[in-house]
Write a protein that holds these residues in place. Structure first.
Motif, mmCIF file in Angstrom:
data_model
loop_
_atom_site.group_PDB
_atom_site.id
_atom_site.type_symbol
_atom_site.label_atom_id
_atom_site.label_comp_id
_atom_site.label_asym_id
_atom_site.label_seq_id
_atom_site.Cartn_x
_atom_site.Cartn_y
_atom_site.Cartn_z
ATOM 1 N N SER A 1 0.815 -1.182 -0.062
ATOM 2 C CA SER A 1 0.058 0.058 0.062
ATOM 3 C C SER A 1 0.708 1.193 -0.066
ATOM 4 O O SER A 1 0.645 2.102 -0.789
ATOM 5 N N THR A 2 1.992 1.035 0.744
ATOM 6 C CA THR A 2 2.834 2.272 1.116
ATOM 7 C C THR A 2 3.522 2.759 -0.595
ATOM 8 O O THR A 2 3.739 3.898 -0.891
ATOM 9 N N LEU A 3 4.002 1.866 -1.188
ATOM 10 C CA LEU A 3 5.029 1.650 -2.525
ATOM 11 C C LEU A 3 3.784 2.260 -3.472
ATOM 12 O O LEU A 3 4.116 2.988 -4.447
ATOM 13 N N THR A 4 2.464 2.004 -3.421
ATOM 14 C CA THR A 4 1.551 2.139 -4.342
ATOM 15 C C THR A 4 1.447 3.592 -4.231
ATOM 16 O O THR A 4 1.220 4.319 -5.393
ATOM 17 N N GLU A 5 1.557 4.368 -3.065
ATOM 18 C CA GLU A 5 1.514 5.842 -2.937
ATOM 19 C C GLU A 5 2.707 6.557 -3.314
ATOM 20 O O GLU A 5 2.869 7.614 -3.777
ATOM 21 N N TYR A 6 3.889 5.954 -2.893
ATOM 22 C CA TYR A 6 5.323 6.674 -3.198
ATOM 23 C C TYR A 6 6.102 6.023 -4.102
ATOM 24 O O TYR A 6 7.222 6.650 -4.421
ATOM 25 N N ASP A 7 5.625 4.940 -4.758
ATOM 26 C CA ASP A 7 6.413 4.309 -5.968
ATOM 27 C C ASP A 7 7.570 3.608 -5.533
ATOM 28 O O ASP A 7 7.667 2.310 -5.662
ATOM 29 N N GLU A 8 8.490 4.268 -4.876
ATOM 30 C CA GLU A 8 9.829 3.665 -4.315
ATOM 31 C C GLU A 8 10.403 4.431 -3.015
ATOM 32 O O GLU A 8 10.336 5.681 -3.054
ATOM 33 N N LEU A 9 10.920 3.697 -2.202
ATOM 34 C CA LEU A 9 11.395 4.517 -1.068
ATOM 35 C C LEU A 9 12.629 3.424 -0.431
ATOM 36 O O LEU A 9 12.674 2.281 -0.620
ATOM 37 N N PRO A 10 13.693 4.314 -0.019
ATOM 38 C CA PRO A 10 14.963 3.510 0.694
ATOM 39 C C PRO A 10 14.169 2.911 1.913
ATOM 40 O O PRO A 10 13.277 3.124 2.491
ATOM 41 N N LEU A 11 14.676 1.770 2.451
ATOM 42 C CA LEU A 11 14.368 1.154 3.807
ATOM 43 C C LEU A 11 14.066 1.972 4.680
ATOM 44 O O LEU A 11 13.121 1.826 5.423
ATOM 45 N N ASP A 12 14.906 2.880 5.094
ATOM 46 C CA ASP A 12 14.681 3.744 6.261
ATOM 47 C C ASP A 12 13.630 4.543 6.424
ATOM 48 O O ASP A 12 13.112 5.395 6.990
ATOM 49 N N ASP A 13 13.117 4.983 4.896
ATOM 50 C CA ASP A 13 11.915 5.958 4.654
ATOM 51 C C ASP A 13 10.711 4.860 4.674
ATOM 52 O O ASP A 13 9.499 5.414 4.956
ATOM 53 N N LEU A 14 10.937 3.826 4.160
ATOM 54 C CA LEU A 14 9.860 2.797 4.202
ATOM 55 C C LEU A 14 9.354 2.410 5.473
ATOM 56 O O LEU A 14 8.206 2.421 5.984
ATOM 57 N N GLY A 15 10.486 2.045 6.516
ATOM 58 C CA GLY A 15 9.936 1.538 7.846
ATOM 59 C C GLY A 15 8.993 2.204 8.639
ATOM 60 O O GLY A 15 8.162 1.638 9.014
ATOM 61 N N PRO A 16 9.338 3.616 8.761
ATOM 62 C CA PRO A 16 8.344 4.371 9.733
ATOM 63 C C PRO A 16 6.872 4.332 9.070
ATOM 64 O O PRO A 16 6.021 4.663 9.865
ATOM 65 N N ARG A 17 6.845 4.303 7.812
ATOM 66 C CA ARG A 17 5.522 4.329 7.233
ATOM 67 C C ARG A 17 4.790 3.033 7.423
ATOM 68 O O ARG A 17 3.483 3.036 7.109
ATOM 69 N N GLY B 1 17.006 -1.608 15.720
ATOM 70 C CA GLY B 1 16.150 -2.069 16.688
ATOM 71 C C GLY B 1 15.610 -3.701 16.144
ATOM 72 O O GLY B 1 16.080 -3.975 15.234
ATOM 73 N N GLU B 2 14.940 -4.050 16.932
ATOM 74 C CA GLU B 2 14.321 -5.345 16.833
ATOM 75 C C GLU B 2 13.465 -5.486 15.503
ATOM 76 O O GLU B 2 13.592 -6.346 14.667
ATOM 77 N N TYR B 3 12.596 -4.317 15.227
ATOM 78 C CA TYR B 3 12.027 -4.119 13.984
ATOM 79 C C TYR B 3 12.598 -2.931 13.141
ATOM 80 O O TYR B 3 12.133 -1.967 13.165
ATOM 81 N N GLY B 4 13.803 -3.507 12.735
ATOM 82 C CA GLY B 4 14.744 -2.363 12.037
ATOM 83 C C GLY B 4 15.021 -2.684 10.705
ATOM 84 O O GLY B 4 14.231 -3.618 10.067
ATOM 85 N N ARG B 5 16.249 -2.409 10.299
ATOM 86 C CA ARG B 5 16.609 -2.801 8.887
ATOM 87 C C ARG B 5 16.310 -4.422 8.490
ATOM 88 O O ARG B 5 16.094 -4.657 7.552
ATOM 89 N N GLY B 6 17.062 -5.113 9.478
ATOM 90 C CA GLY B 6 17.311 -6.479 9.286
ATOM 91 C C GLY B 6 15.745 -7.146 9.202
ATOM 92 O O GLY B 6 15.500 -7.944 8.288
ATOM 93 N N TRP B 7 14.693 -6.513 9.925
ATOM 94 C CA TRP B 7 13.464 -7.237 9.936
ATOM 95 C C TRP B 7 12.591 -6.721 8.545
ATOM 96 O O TRP B 7 12.288 -7.630 8.121
ATOM 97 N N LEU B 8 13.175 -5.586 8.362
ATOM 98 C CA LEU B 8 12.263 -4.896 7.173
ATOM 99 C C LEU B 8 12.874 -5.265 5.676
ATOM 100 O O LEU B 8 12.245 -5.917 4.804
ATOM 101 N N ARG B 9 14.299 -5.734 5.986
ATOM 102 C CA ARG B 9 15.043 -6.312 4.695
ATOM 103 C C ARG B 9 14.382 -7.864 4.413
ATOM 104 O O ARG B 9 13.983 -8.221 3.259
ATOM 105 N N GLU B 10 14.252 -8.617 5.607
ATOM 106 C CA GLU B 10 13.782 -9.850 5.293
ATOM 107 C C GLU B 10 12.313 -10.032 4.679
ATOM 108 O O GLU B 10 11.881 -10.677 3.968
ATOM 109 N N LEU B 11 11.459 -8.957 5.242
ATOM 110 C CA LEU B 11 10.061 -8.640 4.788
ATOM 111 C C LEU B 11 10.034 -8.419 3.075
ATOM 112 O O LEU B 11 9.482 -8.897 2.336
ATOM 113 N N VAL B 12 10.987 -7.490 2.996
ATOM 114 C CA VAL B 12 10.689 -7.122 1.412
ATOM 115 C C VAL B 12 11.460 -8.048 0.519
ATOM 116 O O VAL B 12 11.152 -8.164 -0.683
#
Length: 310
Positions: free
Chosen positions: A250-266, A275-286
């Motif tokens: 949903s977020t990328l539908t709005e922004y098209d593309e984002l760096p991890l650290d801009d995508l994470g807080p959204r 943190g526990e839910y940081g770059r490592g967690w998000l990288r695995e998700l994407v």
């Protein structure tokens, strides 16, 4: 489908091939999956009863270091075996006693029609060993001798109930499992279907995250109802991995593309890069989304950018 009848599969060969290919491409690496020694497999099965598999690995290796063969275990002092069991927090001590007794039966030739030092090779013969019930006997026959029946444990019931709408009835589960298992391939098949239940079709399902090979046939995936005999109510969507996958899209539908650290807080308010839910967690998700063909990752410049795949 009535209780005890096997379900009708539109393309059973495709169902079988998809699961085996998924398992052989990638599965959890437990050491007892790398052996066909019935002694080593029996030890793993007895240890795994009501004990998490990750905890069993070290205990299994320590046990085999101390008693590397069925002959060594049979000759051991029973008190030492029970003490080992207690020291490794493996649960009921009776299991240690039964395992020691079963080793003595094999070495002593106590199983009808089997020579001393030889193992029974089918579930019926293995069931004559002390403390070895139908499930364990079938597991050893399957994984040591490729000579077992279709295994039906809690995980397998959950898979069959969800995927093929099999009724919550033991006879129906047995019929469905037997109808699916390819002839003469109990080793790979039983490993594969238990892996599916343990990894992708957990109580809280991870269908897309684990690229479940049965999604195109799965009744639960199609309807969104993931209840099962051991999951009486719908698993919570709030806070689940499925929810965050949806937020990424949903977020990328709005922004098209984002760096991890801009995508994470959204996608989650508690995102912290380290943190526990940081770059490592998000990288695995994407990365999961990328493997499913939903997003693209660009790692140029030392930072990862995520964009929708068009």
């Amino acid at each position: 489908m009535t209780d005890g009848d096997a379900p009708e599969f539109d393309d059973p060969a495709a169902v079988r091939d998809a699961l085996v290919a998924w398992y052989e491409a990638d599965h959890r690496a437990f050491p007892w999956r790398e052996t066909a020694d019935p002694y080593e497999i029996l030890v793993s099965e007895v240890m795994s009863q009501q004990t998490q598999l990750d905890r069993v690995v070290d205990a299994w290796r320590d046990f085999l270091d101390r008693w590397p063969s069925v002959e060594a275990l049979a000759a051991a002092d029973r008190a030492a075996v029970v003490s080992f069991w207690t020291d490794h927090s493996l649960g009921y001590n009776n299991r240690a006693k039964y395992l020691h007794e079963a080793a003595g039966q094999v070495v002593g030739g106590a199983v009808d029609g089997v020579d001393a030092g030889e193992w029974p090779r089918d579930p019926e013969g293995l069931s004559e060993l002390m403390g070895v019930g139908p499930y364990t006997a079938n597991a050893v026959a399957s994984f040591a001798f490729d000579n077992g029946d279709a295994v039906v444990d809690t995980n397998v019931k959950r898979v069959l109930y969800r995927a093929f709408d099999v009724p919550d009835d033991d006879a129906a589960f047995e019929a469905a499992a037997s109808a699916l298992m390819p002839d003469g391939q109990s080793r790979v098949w039983n490993n594969a279907i238990m892996e599916l239940g343990g990894v992708a079709c957990q109580k809280t399902p991870r269908c897309d995250e684990e690229s479940c090979p049965w999604r195109e046939w799965c009744h639960a995936y199609r309807t969104g109802d993931f209840t099962a005999p051991d999951v009486p109510t719908q698993p919570s969507f709030e806070g689940s991995r499925r929810q965050f996958r949806g937020r990424v899209i949903s977020t990328l539908t709005e922004y098209d593309e984002l760096p991890l650290d801009d995508l994470g807080p959204r996608i989650r308010v508690d995102y912290a890069p380290d943190g526990e839910y940081g770059r490592g967690w998000l990288r695995e998700l994407v990365s999961d989304l990328s493997e499913d063909g939903l997003v693209e990752l660009d790692d140029r410049g030392g930072a990862t950018t995520v964009r929708l795949r068009r």
